[in-house]
Design a protein around this motif. Structure first.
Motif, PDB file in Angstrom:
ATOM      1  N   ARG A   1       0.829  -1.208   0.000  1.00 54.84           N
ATOM      2  CA  ARG A   1       0.000   0.000   0.000  1.00 54.84           C
ATOM      3  C   ARG A   1       0.865   1.262   0.000  1.00 54.84           C
ATOM      4  O   ARG A   1       0.513   2.268  -0.626  1.00 54.84           O
ATOM      5  N   TYR A   2       1.992   1.206   0.706  1.00 54.54           N
ATOM      6  CA  TYR A   2       2.901   2.356   0.751  1.00 54.54           C
ATOM      7  C   TYR A   2       3.422   2.679  -0.649  1.00 54.54           C
ATOM      8  O   TYR A   2       3.402   3.833  -1.082  1.00 54.54           O
TER       9      TYR A   2
ATOM     10  N   HIS B   1       0.707   4.132  -2.816  1.00 54.17           N
ATOM     11  CA  HIS B   1       0.467   5.520  -2.448  1.00 54.17           C
ATOM     12  C   HIS B   1       1.533   6.430  -3.054  1.00 54.17           C
ATOM     13  O   HIS B   1       1.221   7.504  -3.596  1.00 54.17           O
ATOM     14  N   CYS B   2       2.799   6.005  -3.002  1.00 52.67           N
ATOM     15  CA  CYS B   2       3.884   6.823  -3.538  1.00 52.67           C
ATOM     16  C   CYS B   2       3.782   6.971  -5.054  1.00 52.67           C
ATOM     17  O   CYS B   2       4.199   7.999  -5.613  1.00 52.67           O
TER      18      CYS B   2
ATOM     19  N   THR C   1       1.013   7.262  -6.572  1.00 57.52           N
ATOM     20  CA  THR C   1      -0.128   8.144  -6.796  1.00 57.52           C
ATOM     21  C   THR C   1       0.135   9.564  -6.303  1.00 57.52           C
ATOM     22  O   THR C   1      -0.125  10.550  -6.990  1.00 57.52           O
TER      23      THR C   1
END
Length: 342
Positions: free
Chosen positions: A12-13, A16-17, A19
């Motif tokens: 998920r990290y 997120h990065c 995006t």
């Protein structure tokens, strides 16, 4: 496969990065191409690429990468390749020339990211990139990242070698000159340096060893690997130290860890200590920090997780030590070339 890493959080990290960058890394937006490669490599190292980057998103990312390829224009033959990102807008709107020029680091990252995304590189202007490499190699054998700079060291030799290997075209690199330069960077203690007679450094160790491996000149430049391997192994203190008397840092789990793999020293590493250190640097919300107790960033996250995989192959997919790419992709490149050679 069961694992002790927080795979879901890390996946998920990275998503997120890809995006939206965390606040503390927004200043790196001009190098978004490298961050894209790093995050995709991190997802591939976790075995979560397909889930986190579905087909539609892959297509969008591939198009964005190709949009950063510098188009042909009068007088720009030495500036072709890929630029670092789209921060300054479309090519025809960007008036800041340095931001609209190719460089070897961004080109290496662009090609790597395209391969991870499943692209066949058919739209890459290979001839233009190889021509640029010829212009960027210096008489000493090293490379500059782009025209008009005095910055030159093994980092850019590695980028040039990685580009040439991926494109399967070495006509832009004088291998003998590059090998001689790297041989001159072997320090008295067995480590590798940025330039002859400077301090040994784990990052330059990787760039030198990986370049030699890609060129097929590892044995020629390092006929006795013992001292170099000894330097690498002696810099394990829990995690790996990038330099003598420095604190361990997760990024060297890859920089030094991959070098040890290429030098044949896998069995000499204390795998339990390395993996325990990386786990200590995991954060509660995903991502891996450089040292315990600080905020994560994409680079240390991807390199720490990739380094973890070297020592826990039963838990994570194998990544290539020569290139920050899945081993399956590198094997595919080799297989294609073997067929063409028949």
């Amino acid at each position: 496969m069961a694992t002790t890493l927080s795979i879901d959080k890390h996946a998920r990290y990275f998503k997120h990065c890809l995006t939206m960058l965390p606040a503390e890394t927004v200043s790196l937006d001009a190098t978004r191409m490298t961050l894209t490669h790093i995050c995709l490599a991190g997802l591939a190292a976790l075995g979560r690429l397909d889930e986190m980057v579905p087909a539609g998103k892959r297509t969008e990312m591939v198009e964005w990468i190709y949009a950063q390829q510098i188009p042909a224009a009068p007088g720009n033959a030495a500036y072709r390749g890929f630029r670092g990102g789209s921060l300054f807008g479309p090519h025809d709107k960007c008036e800041y020339v340095p931001a609209n020029s190719g460089n070897v680091a961004a080109t290496y990252s662009a090609l790597s990211a395209l391969l991870i995304l499943g692209d066949d590189l058919s739209r890459v202007d290979k001839k233009a990139i190889v021509h640029v490499l010829k212009q960027l190699q210096q008489p000493s054998g090293t490379f500059v990242p782009h025209p008009g700079t005095t910055e030159r060291d093994p980092r850019f030799i590695f980028c040039a070698c990685a580009i040439s290997y991926i494109l399967d075209d070495w006509s832009g690199v004088d291998k003998d000159a590059a090998t001689r330069y790297i041989a001159g960077c072997v320090n008295f203690d067995g480590g590798m340096t940025q330039a002859p007679l400077q301090e040994s450094h784990g990052g330059h160790l990787y760039c030198c060893v990986a370049s030699l491996s890609l060129m097929g000149t590892l044995d020629a430049a390092l006929p006795d690997r013992t001292r170099t391997l000894q330097w690498a192994i002696l810099h394990q203190n829990g995690g790996y130290q990038g330099r003598t008397n420095k604190a361990p840092d997760t990024c060297y789990s890859f920089w030094i860890g991959a070098s040890v793999e290429m030098l044949g020293g896998h069995e000499l590493v204390n795998a339990d200590e390395i993996t325990a250190f990386i786990q200590q640097c995991e954060t509660a919300y995903g991502g891996v920090s450089k040292t315990p107790g600080v905020r994560p960033d994409p680079l240390h996250s991807a390199l720490g997780i990739t380094g973890y995989g070297f020592y826990r192959p039963e838990e994570l997919p194998r990544m290539s030590p020569e290139l920050l790419l899945p081993e399956a992709i590198v094997q595919g490149l080799r297989a294609t070339r073997s067929k063409c050679a028949v």
